[in-house]
Design an enzyme around this catalytic site. Structure first.
Site, PDB file in Angstrom:
ATOM      1  N   ASP A   2       0.813  -1.430  -0.459  1.00 58.17           N
ATOM      2  CA  ASP A   2      -0.384  -0.046  -0.090  1.00 58.17           C
ATOM      3  C   ASP A   2       0.851   1.614   0.313  1.00 58.17           C
ATOM      4  O   ASP A   2       1.869   1.028   0.509  1.00 58.17           O
ATOM      5  CB  ASP A   2      -0.546   0.031   1.043  1.00 58.17           C
ATOM      6  CG  ASP A   2      -1.943   1.411   1.481  1.00 58.17           C
ATOM      7  OD1 ASP A   2      -2.153   1.432  -0.047  1.00 58.17           O
ATOM      8  OD2 ASP A   2      -2.276   1.351   2.236  1.00 58.17           O
ATOM      9  N   HIS A  19       2.871   3.510  -8.920  1.00 60.99           N
ATOM     10  CA  HIS A  19       2.572   1.680  -9.007  1.00 60.99           C
ATOM     11  C   HIS A  19       3.615   1.446 -10.002  1.00 60.99           C
ATOM     12  O   HIS A  19       4.173  -0.358  -9.821  1.00 60.99           O
ATOM     13  CB  HIS A  19       1.115   1.227 -10.236  1.00 60.99           C
ATOM     14  CG  HIS A  19      -0.068   1.845  -9.283  1.00 60.99           C
ATOM     15  ND1 HIS A  19      -0.707   1.462  -8.037  1.00 60.99           N
ATOM     16  CD2 HIS A  19      -1.089   2.572  -9.979  1.00 60.99           C
ATOM     17  CE1 HIS A  19      -1.725   2.085  -7.166  1.00 60.99           C
ATOM     18  NE2 HIS A  19      -2.163   2.736  -8.727  1.00 60.99           N
ATOM     19  N   GLU A  49     -12.471  -5.192  -4.229  1.00 67.18           N
ATOM     20  CA  GLU A  49     -12.801  -2.935  -4.136  1.00 67.18           C
ATOM     21  C   GLU A  49     -12.211  -2.563  -5.211  1.00 67.18           C
ATOM     22  O   GLU A  49     -12.521  -1.534  -5.331  1.00 67.18           O
ATOM     23  CB  GLU A  49     -12.752  -2.931  -2.514  1.00 67.18           C
ATOM     24  CG  GLU A  49     -13.311  -3.803  -1.673  1.00 67.18           C
ATOM     25  CD  GLU A  49     -12.903  -5.174  -1.698  1.00 67.18           C
ATOM     26  OE1 GLU A  49     -11.869  -5.881  -0.907  1.00 67.18           O
ATOM     27  OE2 GLU A  49     -14.542  -5.849  -1.840  1.00 67.18           O
ATOM     28  N   LEU A 113      10.923 -20.705  -3.715  1.00 62.99           N
ATOM     29  CA  LEU A 113      10.247 -19.652  -3.539  1.00 62.99           C
ATOM     30  C   LEU A 113       8.658 -19.889  -4.164  1.00 62.99           C
ATOM     31  O   LEU A 113       8.673 -19.978  -5.946  1.00 62.99           O
ATOM     32  CB  LEU A 113      10.526 -17.684  -3.491  1.00 62.99           C
ATOM     33  CG  LEU A 113       9.971 -17.101  -2.851  1.00 62.99           C
ATOM     34  CD1 LEU A 113       9.421 -17.049  -1.634  1.00 62.99           C
ATOM     35  CD2 LEU A 113      10.426 -15.380  -3.904  1.00 62.99           C
ATOM     36  N   SER A 178      -8.166  -5.689   5.729  1.00 64.74           N
ATOM     37  CA  SER A 178      -9.076  -4.995   4.311  1.00 64.74           C
ATOM     38  C   SER A 178      -8.807  -5.661   3.009  1.00 64.74           C
ATOM     39  O   SER A 178      -8.138  -5.882   1.918  1.00 64.74           O
ATOM     40  CB  SER A 178      -8.111  -3.563   3.634  1.00 64.74           C
ATOM     41  OG  SER A 178      -7.674  -2.040   4.166  1.00 64.74           O
TER      42      SER A 178
HETATM   43  C1  IPE Z   1      -1.590   0.002  -2.987  1.00 62.04           C
HETATM   44  O1  IPE Z   1      -1.210   1.499  -3.601  1.00 62.04           O
HETATM   45  C2  IPE Z   1      -1.039  -0.801  -4.431  1.00 62.04           C
HETATM   46  C3  IPE Z   1      -3.018  -0.889  -4.532  1.00 62.04           C
HETATM   47  C4  IPE Z   1      -4.214  -1.384  -4.149  1.00 62.04           C
HETATM   48  C5  IPE Z   1      -3.352  -1.656  -6.545  1.00 62.04           C
HETATM   49  P1  IPE Z   1      -2.703   2.879  -3.838  1.00 62.04           P
HETATM   50  O2  IPE Z   1      -2.838   2.544  -4.812  1.00 62.04           O
HETATM   51  O3  IPE Z   1      -3.420   1.751  -2.789  1.00 62.04           O
HETATM   52  O4  IPE Z   1      -1.889   3.445  -2.767  1.00 62.04           O
HETATM   53  P2  IPE Z   1      -2.139   4.590  -2.258  1.00 62.04           P
HETATM   54  O5  IPE Z   1      -2.552   4.578  -0.655  1.00 62.04           O
HETATM   55  O6  IPE Z   1      -3.491   5.992  -2.861  1.00 62.04           O
HETATM   56  O7  IPE Z   1      -1.383   5.882  -1.560  1.00 62.04           O
HETATM   57 MG    MG Z   2      -4.159   2.879  -0.773  1.00 59.23          MG
END
Ligand code: IPE
Ligand code: MG
Length: 224
Positions: A2, A19, A49, A113, A178
Site C-alpha cells: 500500500d 504503481h 474492491e 520460493l 482490508s
Molecule cells: C497500493 O497502493 C496498490 C494497489 C492497491 C493496486 P495504493 O494505490 O492503494 O496507494 P495509496 O493508498 O493511494 O497511497
Molecule cells: Mg491504498
C-alpha cells in the site's frame, strides 16, 4: 503493498507512476527472499474492491500486471520461483488470465520460493466462492455435509496448497487488513509499517523479519 498513490502524489506525479515504482519493489523483495529464509511470499496486488477506482487507474494496473508477467517470467523460472495467482479470475480480461496460466505452468516445477500474487482477491469473496463450490459438491453427493469442518472448507480456498501466513506486513501506515487472507491469517503476526510500498527496501524487510523472529507465538495455547 500500500502507498503507491501517495508516493506518486508526493512527487507531483500521476498515481500510475507510483504503481510502476511499486512494481520494481516487488522484484527486489522477491529476490531478497532466499537470503532472508522466506519460502512463501504472497503479495496483494489488486483487491475485489479496487474496481471502484477510476477506469484509467484500473486499466493502467491491468497493463502493469501483464507487463510484469511478460518481463519477469524467464527470470522467475530461472531463479526457482513457483508463481501462483489467487483471486477470482472471472472478471479479469482473458489476455491477462492466459498470461497468468502460462506463468503458473512455466514455473510449476520450481520449489525455491513460492510467490503468490493476489489479483481480484478478497478474503470474503474467496470464502464465498469456496462455500459455493462446497455446496455444489454436497448437492452432487460428493461431500457429506455432516463431515464439514474448518479443514474441509480450507480445502476449497484459493490457497489450499499454501501454508497459513506466519507474518502479514502492511505498508503505508494503515492499520487494517482490508480483506486480505482473512481466513488464513487467524493466527498470523501483523506488522504495520509507515513506509510507503515504493520505499519498502529489502533492508526494511530484513529488519521486520528479524523482529518477527523474536516474537512468541502460542496459537491460543499457554507456554512457559
Ligand atoms: C497500493 O497502493 C496498490 C494497489 C492497491 C493496486 P495504493 O494505490 O492503494 O496507494 P495509496 O493508498 O493511494 O497511497
Ligand atoms: Mg491504498
Amino acid at each position: 503493498m500500500d502507498g503507491n498513490g501517495r508516493w506518486a502524489q508526493a512527487r507531483g506525479k500521476p498515481r500510475l507512476f507510483g504503481h510502476q515504482a511499486g512494481g520494481r519493489r516487488v522484484r527486489e523483495i522477491v529476490e531478497s527472499c532466499p537470503e532472508l529464509g522466506v519460502k512463501y511470499l504472497t503479495v496483494f496486488a489488486f483487491s475485489t474492491e479496487n474496481w471502484k477506482r477510476t477506469q484509467a487507474e484500473v486499466a493502467g494496473l491491468m497493463t502493469l500486471f501483464k507487463r510484469y508477467i511478460v518481463k519477469e517470467a524467464t527470470a522467475l523460472r530461472d531463479h526457482g520461483v513457483r508463481v501462483r495467482f489467487i483471486g477470482d479470475r472471472v472478471r479479469l480480461e482473458p489476455k491477462l488470465v492466459a498470461l497468468m496460466d502460462n506463468l503458473e505452468a512455466l514455473t510449476a516445477g520450481n520449489d525455491d520460493l513460492h510467490l503468490t500474487i493476489a489479483i481480484n482477491y478478497g478474503g470474503r469473496d474467496e470464502v464465498a466462492r469456496a462455500t459455493r463450490r462446497l455446496a455444489l459438491d454436497v448437492k452432487a453427493g460428493r461431500l457429506d455435509p455432516e463431515t464439514v469442518d474448518a479443514e474441509t472448507l480450507a480445502r476449497y480456498l484459493d490457497t489450499f496448497v499454501l501454508p497459513d501466513p506466519d507474518l502479514v506486513i502492511r505498508t503505508s501506515g494503515e492499520a487494517r487488513i482490508s480483506n486480505f487472507l482473512l481466513w488464513q491469517s487467524a493466527y498470523s503476526e501483523y506488522e504495520f509499517v509507515d513506509t510507503l510500498w515504493p520505499d519498502f527496501t529489502k533492508e526494511i524487510f530484513a529488519e521486520i523479519l528479524e523482529n518477527y523472529s523474536k516474537r512468541e507465538r502460542r496459537f491460543g495455547a499457554v507456554t512457559g
